[in-house]
Scaffold this motif. Structure first.
Motif, short mmCIF file in Angstrom:
data_model
loop_
_atom_site.label_atom_id
_atom_site.label_comp_id
_atom_site.label_asym_id
_atom_site.label_seq_id
_atom_site.Cartn_x
_atom_site.Cartn_y
_atom_site.Cartn_z
N MET A 23 -103.46 31.30 -5.48
CA MET A 23 -102.31 31.62 -4.63
C MET A 23 -101.11 30.73 -4.94
O MET A 23 -99.97 31.15 -4.79
CB MET A 23 -102.68 31.50 -3.15
N GLN A 24 -101.37 29.50 -5.35
CA GLN A 24 -100.30 28.55 -5.64
C GLN A 24 -100.75 27.69 -6.84
O GLN A 24 -101.47 26.71 -6.66
CB GLN A 24 -100.01 27.67 -4.43
N PRO A 25 -100.34 28.09 -8.04
CA PRO A 25 -100.83 27.43 -9.26
C PRO A 25 -100.64 25.91 -9.29
O PRO A 25 -101.47 25.20 -9.85
CB PRO A 25 -100.04 28.11 -10.38
N ASP A 26 -99.60 25.40 -8.67
CA ASP A 26 -99.37 23.95 -8.65
C ASP A 26 -99.92 23.30 -7.37
O ASP A 26 -99.45 22.25 -6.94
CB ASP A 26 -97.90 23.63 -8.85
N TYR A 27 -100.92 23.91 -6.79
CA TYR A 27 -101.51 23.45 -5.53
C TYR A 27 -101.86 21.97 -5.56
O TYR A 27 -101.50 21.21 -4.65
CB TYR A 27 -102.76 24.28 -5.20
N HIS A 28 -102.56 21.52 -6.59
CA HIS A 28 -103.02 20.12 -6.61
C HIS A 28 -101.86 19.14 -6.74
O HIS A 28 -101.89 18.07 -6.13
CB HIS A 28 -104.05 19.92 -7.73
N GLN A 29 -100.83 19.51 -7.50
CA GLN A 29 -99.65 18.63 -7.60
C GLN A 29 -98.95 18.56 -6.25
O GLN A 29 -98.52 17.48 -5.82
CB GLN A 29 -98.68 19.14 -8.66
N LEU A 30 -98.84 19.69 -5.56
CA LEU A 30 -98.19 19.69 -4.24
C LEU A 30 -99.00 18.88 -3.23
O LEU A 30 -98.42 18.19 -2.39
CB LEU A 30 -97.99 21.13 -3.77
N GLU A 31 -100.31 18.97 -3.31
CA GLU A 31 -101.14 18.17 -2.41
C GLU A 31 -100.91 16.68 -2.66
O GLU A 31 -100.76 15.90 -1.71
CB GLU A 31 -102.62 18.51 -2.58
N LEU A 32 -100.84 16.28 -3.91
CA LEU A 32 -100.55 14.88 -4.24
C LEU A 32 -99.17 14.49 -3.72
O LEU A 32 -99.01 13.43 -3.10
CB LEU A 32 -100.63 14.65 -5.75
N ASP A 33 -98.17 15.35 -3.95
CA ASP A 33 -96.82 15.04 -3.49
C ASP A 33 -96.76 14.90 -1.97
O ASP A 33 -96.07 14.02 -1.44
CB ASP A 33 -95.83 16.09 -3.97
N LEU A 34 -97.49 15.73 -1.26
CA LEU A 34 -97.55 15.62 0.20
C LEU A 34 -98.16 14.28 0.59
O LEU A 34 -97.66 13.59 1.49
CB LEU A 34 -98.34 16.77 0.80
N ARG A 35 -99.21 13.89 -0.09
CA ARG A 35 -99.82 12.59 0.19
C ARG A 35 -98.86 11.44 -0.14
O ARG A 35 -98.87 10.42 0.54
CB ARG A 35 -101.13 12.44 -0.59
N LEU A 36 -98.02 11.62 -1.15
CA LEU A 36 -97.02 10.61 -1.47
C LEU A 36 -95.98 10.49 -0.35
O LEU A 36 -95.58 9.39 0.02
CB LEU A 36 -96.34 10.92 -2.80
N TYR A 37 -95.55 11.64 0.19
CA TYR A 37 -94.63 11.60 1.33
C TYR A 37 -95.27 10.87 2.51
O TYR A 37 -94.63 10.05 3.17
CB TYR A 37 -94.23 13.01 1.77
#
Length: 169
Positions: A143-157
């Motif tokens: 559903m969201q090919p960059d899912y894992h990068q976005l999850e990491l970025d959310l954790r960075l925020y």
């Protein structure tokens, strides 16, 4: 050495990079460059419901319907949760009826849209896969090919907010 609670399960090399960015006060700038458009229009429960339904129509047409989607100011980052999904079963007459509800942390109103979308995708994936297993994450990535990068970025925020002592976390 500071404990990066949102990044505990990431490799030490990544945690060291984040510590360096924090020490140099550059993590916020790094995220700002990655997400220059911080604001988005999904600010109400109605807008969130429509946003979620559009994603569901696009990726999960045959899944069970979602009856309620709301921003929940009571969701705090406890156990790394930014959203919840529940299936409520009720007996009406002689029939058992169930409803799916998704609640998303109100904090996501302040973060870039791709991060909100990642959390919604995560909760929608639970309509098909209840557990956080390989099939679940494969569906999230579909559903969201960059899912894992976005999850990491959310954790960075979240790490940045915690470092700054912001009360929104």
């Amino acid at each position: 050495m500071q404990d990066l609670i949102y990044l505990r399960h990431y490799p030490d090399t990544l945690q060291q990079q984040v510590r360096q960015l924090l020490a140099e006060d550059q993590l916020g700038n790094t995220l700002q460059r990655r997400y220059p458009n911080q604001s988005h229009s999904v600010q109400t429960d109605k807008a969130l419901y429509e946003f979620t339904q559009e994603l569901k129509r696009q990726w999960l047409r045959s899944s069970e319907p979602v009856s309620k989607v709301i921003f929940d100011p009571k969701i705090h980052i406890i156990n790394n949760a930014l959203g919840t999904h529940t299936q409520i079963s009720r007996v009406q007459g002689g029939k058992l009826k169930s409803k799916n509800e998704i609640r998303v942390a109100a904090l996501l109103k302040q973060l870039p849209l791709p991060l909100l979308q990642m959390v919604v995708v995560h909760e929608l994936a639970h309509l098909r896969e209840k557990d956080h297993n390989k099939a679940f994450y494969k569906l999230c990535q579909h559903m969201q090919p960059d899912y894992h990068q976005l999850e990491l970025d959310l954790r960075l925020y979240l790490t940045l907010f915690e470092q700054r002592g912001e009360s929104s976390v």
